[in-house]
Write a protein that holds these residues in place. Structure first.
Motif, mmCIF file in Angstrom:
data_model
loop_
_atom_site.group_PDB
_atom_site.id
_atom_site.type_symbol
_atom_site.label_atom_id
_atom_site.label_comp_id
_atom_site.label_asym_id
_atom_site.label_seq_id
_atom_site.Cartn_x
_atom_site.Cartn_y
_atom_site.Cartn_z
ATOM 1 N N ARG A 130 0.858 -1.188 0.000
ATOM 2 C CA ARG A 130 0.000 0.000 0.000
ATOM 3 C C ARG A 130 0.889 1.231 0.000
ATOM 4 N NH1 ARG A 130 0.197 2.650 4.677
ATOM 5 N NH2 ARG A 130 0.873 1.554 6.565
ATOM 6 N N PRO A 131 0.387 2.355 -0.458
ATOM 7 C CA PRO A 131 1.209 3.570 -0.471
ATOM 8 C C PRO A 131 1.627 3.974 0.943
ATOM 9 C CG PRO A 131 -0.751 3.832 -1.838
ATOM 10 C CD PRO A 131 -0.942 2.562 -1.081
ATOM 11 N N LEU A 132 2.862 4.403 1.080
ATOM 12 C CA LEU A 132 3.386 4.889 2.354
ATOM 13 C C LEU A 132 3.447 6.409 2.330
ATOM 14 C CD1 LEU A 132 6.366 2.410 2.887
ATOM 15 C CD2 LEU A 132 4.083 2.305 3.921
ATOM 16 N N SER A 133 2.968 7.021 3.410
ATOM 17 C CA SER A 133 2.994 8.477 3.491
ATOM 18 C C SER A 133 4.406 8.958 3.824
ATOM 19 C CB SER A 133 2.012 8.961 4.547
ATOM 20 O OG SER A 133 2.439 8.543 5.840
ATOM 21 N N LYS A 134 4.634 10.250 3.654
ATOM 22 C CA LYS A 134 5.928 10.821 4.006
ATOM 23 C C LYS A 134 6.198 10.631 5.491
ATOM 24 C CE LYS A 134 7.029 14.823 2.223
ATOM 25 N NZ LYS A 134 6.948 16.228 1.735
ATOM 26 N N ARG A 135 5.145 10.727 6.306
ATOM 27 C CA ARG A 135 5.312 10.545 7.740
ATOM 28 C C ARG A 135 5.801 9.128 8.049
ATOM 29 N NH1 ARG A 135 2.169 7.955 10.920
ATOM 30 N NH2 ARG A 135 0.460 8.012 9.385
ATOM 31 N N GLU A 136 5.208 8.125 7.396
ATOM 32 C CA GLU A 136 5.607 6.739 7.637
ATOM 33 C C GLU A 136 7.040 6.487 7.156
ATOM 34 O OE1 GLU A 136 1.588 4.092 7.361
ATOM 35 O OE2 GLU A 136 2.189 5.154 5.522
ATOM 36 N N LEU A 137 7.395 7.081 6.024
ATOM 37 C CA LEU A 137 8.748 6.912 5.513
ATOM 38 C C LEU A 137 9.773 7.581 6.435
ATOM 39 C CD1 LEU A 137 8.032 7.482 1.720
ATOM 40 C CD2 LEU A 137 8.811 5.348 2.774
ATOM 41 N N ARG A 138 9.397 8.724 6.961
ATOM 42 C CA ARG A 138 10.328 9.410 7.865
ATOM 43 C C ARG A 138 10.556 8.604 9.128
ATOM 44 N NH1 ARG A 138 10.030 15.650 10.235
ATOM 45 N NH2 ARG A 138 12.163 15.632 11.064
ATOM 46 N N GLU A 139 9.532 7.907 9.586
ATOM 47 C CA GLU A 139 9.659 7.116 10.805
ATOM 48 C C GLU A 139 10.367 5.786 10.563
ATOM 49 O OE1 GLU A 139 5.646 6.733 12.043
ATOM 50 O OE2 GLU A 139 5.499 8.769 12.888
ATOM 51 N N SER A 140 10.556 5.400 9.282
ATOM 52 C CA SER A 140 11.112 4.090 8.956
ATOM 53 C C SER A 140 12.577 4.141 8.542
ATOM 54 C CB SER A 140 10.304 3.445 7.819
ATOM 55 O OG SER A 140 8.936 3.349 8.163
ATOM 56 N N ILE A 141 13.075 5.283 8.130
ATOM 57 C CA ILE A 141 14.440 5.394 7.608
ATOM 58 C C ILE A 141 15.268 6.252 8.554
ATOM 59 C CG2 ILE A 141 15.833 6.207 5.657
ATOM 60 C CD1 ILE A 141 13.429 5.590 3.858
ATOM 61 N N GLU A 142 16.372 5.699 9.007
ATOM 62 C CA GLU A 142 17.167 6.346 10.054
ATOM 63 C C GLU A 142 17.631 7.738 9.658
ATOM 64 O OE1 GLU A 142 21.153 5.458 12.772
ATOM 65 O OE2 GLU A 142 20.473 4.008 11.265
ATOM 66 N N ALA A 143 18.068 7.898 8.412
ATOM 67 C CA ALA A 143 18.570 9.208 7.983
ATOM 68 C C ALA A 143 17.473 10.265 8.029
ATOM 69 C CB ALA A 143 19.143 9.107 6.575
ATOM 70 N N TYR A 144 16.237 9.865 7.753
ATOM 71 C CA TYR A 144 15.122 10.810 7.820
ATOM 72 C C TYR A 144 14.775 11.139 9.272
ATOM 73 C CZ TYR A 144 14.343 9.849 2.845
ATOM 74 O OH TYR A 144 14.483 9.730 1.489
ATOM 75 N N ILE A 145 14.903 10.141 10.143
ATOM 76 C CA ILE A 145 14.628 10.376 11.573
ATOM 77 C C ILE A 145 15.597 11.423 12.125
ATOM 78 C CG2 ILE A 145 14.631 9.301 13.867
ATOM 79 C CD1 ILE A 145 13.803 6.680 12.527
ATOM 80 N N GLU A 146 16.840 11.378 11.645
ATOM 81 C CA GLU A 146 17.871 12.284 12.145
ATOM 82 C C GLU A 146 17.869 13.639 11.454
ATOM 83 O OE1 GLU A 146 21.426 10.104 11.521
ATOM 84 O OE2 GLU A 146 21.047 8.655 13.136
ATOM 85 N N LEU A 172 -8.562 8.250 0.392
ATOM 86 C CA LEU A 172 -9.868 8.899 0.565
ATOM 87 C C LEU A 172 -9.789 10.083 1.521
ATOM 88 C CD1 LEU A 172 -12.163 5.739 0.779
ATOM 89 C CD2 LEU A 172 -11.798 7.261 -1.189
ATOM 90 N N ASP A 173 -8.827 10.072 2.431
ATOM 91 C CA ASP A 173 -8.682 11.170 3.388
ATOM 92 C C ASP A 173 -7.850 12.313 2.836
ATOM 93 O OD1 ASP A 173 -10.159 9.717 5.223
ATOM 94 O OD2 ASP A 173 -8.360 8.693 6.004
ATOM 95 N N GLY A 174 -7.396 12.183 1.598
ATOM 96 C CA GLY A 174 -6.591 13.240 0.994
ATOM 97 C C GLY A 174 -5.116 13.157 1.308
ATOM 98 N N GLU A 175 -4.688 12.086 2.003
ATOM 99 C CA GLU A 175 -3.273 11.938 2.335
ATOM 100 C C GLU A 175 -2.535 11.323 1.153
ATOM 101 O OE1 GLU A 175 -0.727 10.487 6.203
ATOM 102 O OE2 GLU A 175 -2.286 9.145 5.454
ATOM 103 N N VAL A 176 -1.380 11.877 0.838
ATOM 104 C CA VAL A 176 -0.588 11.406 -0.300
ATOM 105 C C VAL A 176 0.378 10.327 0.147
ATOM 106 C CG1 VAL A 176 1.095 12.065 -2.070
ATOM 107 C CG2 VAL A 176 -0.786 13.611 -1.499
ATOM 108 N N GLY A 177 0.439 9.242 -0.631
ATOM 109 C CA GLY A 177 1.355 8.155 -0.338
ATOM 110 C C GLY A 177 2.168 7.775 -1.559
ATOM 111 N N TYR A 178 3.224 6.988 -1.329
ATOM 112 C CA TYR A 178 4.148 6.623 -2.400
ATOM 113 C C TYR A 178 4.421 5.125 -2.356
ATOM 114 C CZ TYR A 178 4.967 11.635 -1.991
ATOM 115 O OH TYR A 178 4.794 12.992 -1.901
ATOM 116 N N LEU A 179 4.536 4.532 -3.538
ATOM 117 C CA LEU A 179 4.942 3.135 -3.617
ATOM 118 C C LEU A 179 5.560 2.871 -4.986
ATOM 119 C CD1 LEU A 179 2.032 0.625 -4.265
ATOM 120 C CD2 LEU A 179 1.833 3.069 -4.689
#
Length: 318
Positions: free
Chosen positions: A21-37, A68-75
């Motif tokens: 399923r598409p992952l939001s920017k928020r989910e990607l930021r929480e999953s990749i260490e460089a983004y967390i930092e 449906l909630d208007g949130e953008v995701g990527y895959l």
């Protein structure tokens, strides 16, 4: 830094390829260490957008989906990022390798090399190329020295009109040309642009080495239809002198002008230090003959002789 970026791109690619399923920017930021930092949202957003563009440049197909909630995701769907079987034979692979050499002296060298590496990774056969051996003194190469090459190539690709200053071989000063560019062709070591000259209302061919100053793009669509590739190539060859419709007779100083001798259909030794040659005569031959200076004298036809003399006068007067 390069290793850190490569690791970050790899982690982002794995996340996008590994999800159903598409992952939001928020989910990607929480999953990749460089983004967390990353130091703040702005820094993360800039980093993420650059990484996304870099992955797309490398060939990864990344989809942007809005729920449906208007949130953008990527895959990155696996089926969209799986290359079909490569069916090129060794000769076709060799042709692609040679074509990639065109860009060696342009800023597109990295892109051409990267594209070749992707094809080889997908199964394109390695061509046996004796020119690539470290001990070879010969290498096939199509030079790209003109600054106008890259902007004109991009204008041809994007179908964008251009404006540039062009100096004819018989003119002392350049003139501005408004052109709808069709394609670029290399002939006898020189690059030519074929296109529609708006000012003259006709198709024209321009030698890139005679373009002075900067090539400027213009907004708007083409006003003239673009012919097919074969027609354009025939036009370039005709204007550059490849297509011969007549025969010219010239006198050439003995021991000189070997390119002319190679093209001659007949050579007669006169015995006075000059040879007489018959060579195919097409548009552009006058410009070529001028390059040999005092070693060439045109006997006939009269219009070719006049054209050569006019070019020589233009060179002499500056």
């Amino acid at each position: 830094m390069a290793i850190a970026k490569a690791e970050r791109l790899m982690n982002l690619a794995l996340c996008l390829l590994g999800t159903r399923r598409p992952l939001s920017k928020r989910e990607l930021r929480e999953s990749i260490e460089a983004y967390i930092e990353a130091a703040g949202d702005d820094a993360f957003n800039r980093m993420f957008e650059r990484d996304k563009d870099d992955l797309r440049e490398l060939g990864l197909v990344i989809e942007t989906v809005e729920n449906l909630d208007g949130e953008v995701g990527y895959l990155a769907r696996r089926d969209s990022n799986r290359l079909p079987p490569i069916t090129l034979d060794a000769e076709e692979a060799a042709a692609l390798g040679l074509a990639a050499k065109v860009w060696q002296q342009a800023r597109l060298a990295a892109a051409a090399s990267g594209a070749l590496q992707k094809l080889r990774a997908a199964g394109m056969p390695e061509a046996e190329d004796s020119f690539d051996t470290p001990h070879s003194t010969l290498e096939p190469r199509i030079p790209v020295h003109e600054a106008a090459f890259e902007p004109l190539m991009l204008a041809c690709r994007d179908r964008r009109p251009v404006v540039f200053d062009y100096r004819k071989s018989t003119a002392a000063r350049p003139e501005q040309r408004q052109v709808e560019p069709w394609t670029l062709e290399c002939w006898r070591g020189h690059w030519y642009l074929a296109g529609w000259d708006r000012g003259r209302g006709a198709e024209r061919v321009f030698r890139l080495s005679r373009i002075t100053g900067r090539v400027r793009s213009r907004a708007g669509a083409f006003t003239a239809p673009v012919p097919d590739v074969v027609t354009v190539r025939e036009t370039v060859e005709t204007w550059a002198g490849e297509t011969a419709t007549r025969t010219a007779r010239i006198r050439l100083r003995a021991g000189s002008g070997y390119p002319l001798r190679a093209r001659a259909t007949a050579v007669t030794e006169r015995g006075d230090g000059w040879d007489e040659l018959e060579i195919p005569y097409g548009h552009g031959l006058d410009a070529w003959l001028v390059e040999f200076g005092p070693d060439v004298v045109v006997v006939e036809p009269a219009d070719l002789r006049a054209d050569v003399m006019e070019r020589l006068r233009a060179v002499a007067t500056g």
